[in-house]
Scaffold this active site. Structure first.
Site: not given
Length: 697
Positions: A262, A301
């Protein structure tokens, strides 16, 4: 609280092969607000091969628990951590995070434990394995069948986490891994490892986890990846560049170790072409961009890095962002009047500044400035004011689509058509999250489908969901958190799909009776048990999978059909119109499908009071063959599986759900209808029930 409280110099330890390991020497960490020494971390002396071997050896205790037992432990662990959350908030402020930022990390992370506990109890069997999908008939006679099973991998989940979410980043990986039956070895980023370590200490102190289910390495990972094996899983969160290096680690490649990534991505938010400056969606867009820029000081993120706006609205959006960002107060996150704290470190701030300088080669700053600092140290702390850039030629520029300033920085990208907006979003080469702000459904549809292939999650934001939506940058346990391309190509969370990632999928081929014995679920065609006692007279504990009842016969008459039509009001021609039915697909009048269900219930229901308390539902109904006047039906009812229910605080009678397979056949033995019935059945109190005196009367 008016100022971040600096504790005594912390020495976060590692917990491996059943003991705590600390070292007085190591890397010194400073707090992000005042630049004061806050902790010393080290992994010197840790044998990583031994740590992984220990996790694999001890994992059998975790695998012996059923999904439901693991879920109960996870729920209790969440409650235990929630009671201790204030200690985590105090440490989190030292990382530069405000209370609001820390809420997402701390309580959001703990909430993930609750979510996975609930999903596992609701959707997974009370077994150590997971029958997956339906039974496949592999032979003409029905004596050869197959089904998939999911079983835990017999390794360790190695977590390599980012600095921005030291609690949530660990728990959102730990929860599905634990439910799946795999232990975790957690490697947090050094900058915030002391927050992770405090939570891990409490998790271990709770006594709720089997030994070996959780290990922690606070310092350098050393040769950790040299020792992972085929049954292990590596779960990485961080930069795309680091992910690319770790993914091709020789040992990871040689042993084909699953590697889930991720990675940070250049996420975009698109303001619809139809939106007017006076529309609610315009204000929603501006607030969302500003919030994503300043939440966690832009260190997410999923943060909005590219704001894609109609060309004619660039000036209005710029002014809107200027007003919104002017409200942001910068400083010590422990103060109640501060809305944005510091970046995690001075080194991180300098990296953002370097990237910002590179972005200015193709874009110009339109919003910047140095806000008054409310606490903290401007130089020793890692403060950076929100900055907005404008790229006038976004379709030909490269920097805004390739360079990520991992801080409070966003770039405005103007567009003229929806096709251009889609193309701009795709230039990020894969994103974790995107958002589309519009009230025009056709516009939303075109943008969603256009952006779908390069995004892991898309939020359509408008006036309808403005109050309830969780925001562009908020991953949810039930939904996918991952994305293609630059975003890593992996997936964290995503409901039970994250649990599947930690399990091996096995195809089992056997005869129906053997397959039923293996899976503890009845398989059509398997042997059944008929002991002379009506199944509805048995308690949950007395019923066994395979218990069956074959009912008496009943011949369907014209009166049955007419009476059911009058009672139900269903006068469909195939049931009541002789001429119309003769010309229809059946060539004759047929009984209502729901009459068949009612007639079958009349055949198998035990009318007197007993352990069966209620009908809990009906699933998988299929009408296979028509039943006409004069046809004779009978029903076989077989226990398919059992699901124990936990006692709620407002309940006093322990119960379970029994799923029955109902098969209605005609006089030729042909199957005419099949479905599953769920009944709520009384059970005996067991070790997992709370004491009787704690329950409501």
């Amino acid at each position: 609280m008016t100022q971040s409280t600096l504790p005594t110099l912390l020495r976060p330890a590692s917990y491996v092969y059943g003991t705590w390991h600390s070292n007085p020497d190591g890397q010194t960490l400073v707090d992000a607000v005042y630049g004061r020494p806050v902790a010393v971390i080290s992994s010197e002396g840790i044998d990583f091969a031994q740590a992984l071997a220990y996790g694999r050896q001890q994992a059998s205790a975790l695998r012996r628990l059923t999904f439901h037992q693991r879920a109960r432990a996870l729920k209790a662990l969440g409650a235990y951590l929630m009671e201790r959350k204030e200690a985590y908030y105090e440490l989190s402020a030292l990382t530069g995070a405000t209370r609001r930022d820390s809420w997402v990390d701390i309580e959001g992370g703990i909430g993930t434990l609750f979510s996975y506990a609930s999903m596992a109890r609701r959707d997974l069997p009370d077994e150590r394995f997971w029958p997956d999908g339906k039974v496949e008939r592999l032979g003409r006679e029905g004596t050869f069948v197959g089904r998939h099973l999911l079983v835990p991998r017999e390794g360790v989940t190695v977590q390599i986490n980012a600095f921005n979410f030291p609690v949530w980043g660990m728990l959102e990986k730990f929860a599905p891994s634990f439910i799946a039956g795999m232990p975790s070895l957690v490697k947090p980023a050094p900058q915030t490892a002391y927050v992770t370590e405090r939570v891990v200490r409490d998790m271990l102190a709770s006594g709720l986890l089997p030994e070996g289910a959780l290990q922690l390495v606070t310092g350098d990972p050393g040769d950790l990846l040299d020792h992972v094996e085929e049954q292990d899983v590596v779960a990485f969160t961080g930069s795309a560049a680091t992910a690319a290096k770790l993914r091709v680690h020789p040992n990871v490649v040689a042993r084909n170790v699953p590697f889930n990534t991720e990675a940070d991505s250049l996420n975009a938010s698109v303001l619809g072409l139809s939106v007017k400056p006076e529309a609610p969606e315009f204000a929603l867009f501006v607030r969302e961009v500003a919030r994503e820029m300043t939440g966690k000081a832009g260190q997410k993120c999923t943060a909005i890095r590219r704001a894609i706006v109609p060309g004619h609205l660039v000036e209005a959006v710029t002014e809107g962002l200027r007003r919104e960002l002017a409200k942001v107060t910068l400083g010590d996150p422990a103060r109640d009047d501060v809305r944005m704290g510091a970046l995690v470190s001075v080194e991180q701030r300098e990296r953002v500044r370097e990237t910002l300088a590179r972005l200015q080669q193709e874009a110009r700053i339109v919003i910047s400035g140095e806000a008054q600092l409310l606490g903290g140290d401007r130089e020793k702390g890692a403060f950076l004011d929100p900055t907005v850039l404008l790229c006038d030629s976004p379709l030909t520029a490269k920097g805004p689509h390739e360079l990520e300033a991992f801080g409070p920085v966003a770039t405005l990208l103007p567009y003229e058509s929806l096709d251009d907006a889609v193309q701009l979003a795709k230039l990020g080469r894969g994103s974790l999250a995107g958002s589309i702000v519009t009230h025009d459904r056709a516009e939303a549809t075109k943008l969603v489908l256009g952006m779908a292939s390069t995004h892991g999650r898309l939020l359509v934001l408008n006036r309808e969901n403005a109050k309830e939506n969780t925001g562009h940058g908020s991953p949810l346990p039930q939904l996918n958190h991952g994305g293609p391309g630059r975003a890593g190509g992996g997936s964290e969370l995503g409901g039970l799909s994250a649990v599947r990632h930690h399990m091996n999928r096995l195809a089992v081929q056997a005869d129906p009776t053997t397959l039923a014995a293996i899976t503890h679920e009845y398989v059509p065609g398997a042997q059944v048990q008929e002991d002379g006692t009506h199944p509805f007279r048995k308690t949950f504990d007395e019923i066994e999978v395979g218990d069956s009842l074959l009912t008496h016969r009943r011949t369907v008459t014209e009166a049955d059909i007419v009476n059911f039509a009058n009672v139900s009001g269903d006068h469909f021609y195939a049931h009541v119109d002789e001429i119309g039915a003769r010309e229809g697909i059946f060539g004759k009048r047929v009984a209502h499908g729901y009459f068949l269900l009612s007639a079958a219930a009349g055949q198998f229901v035990w009318p007197a009071p007993g352990p069966v308390l209620a009908n809990y539902g009906l699933e998988g109904l299929r009408f296979i063959e028509p039943v006409g006047i004069g046809d004779t039906i009978r029903t076989r009812l077989t226990c398919k599986r059992k699901i124990r229910k936990d006692l709620r605080p407002d309940e006093t009678r322990p119960t379970g759900v029994v799923e029955w397979r109902a098969e209605i056949t005609n006089q030729d033995g042909a199957l005419v209808a099949t479905y599953d019935i769920l009944t709520l059945v009384e059970r005996a109190r067991d070790e997992f029930d709370p004491p009787a005196d704690t329950l409501s009367a």
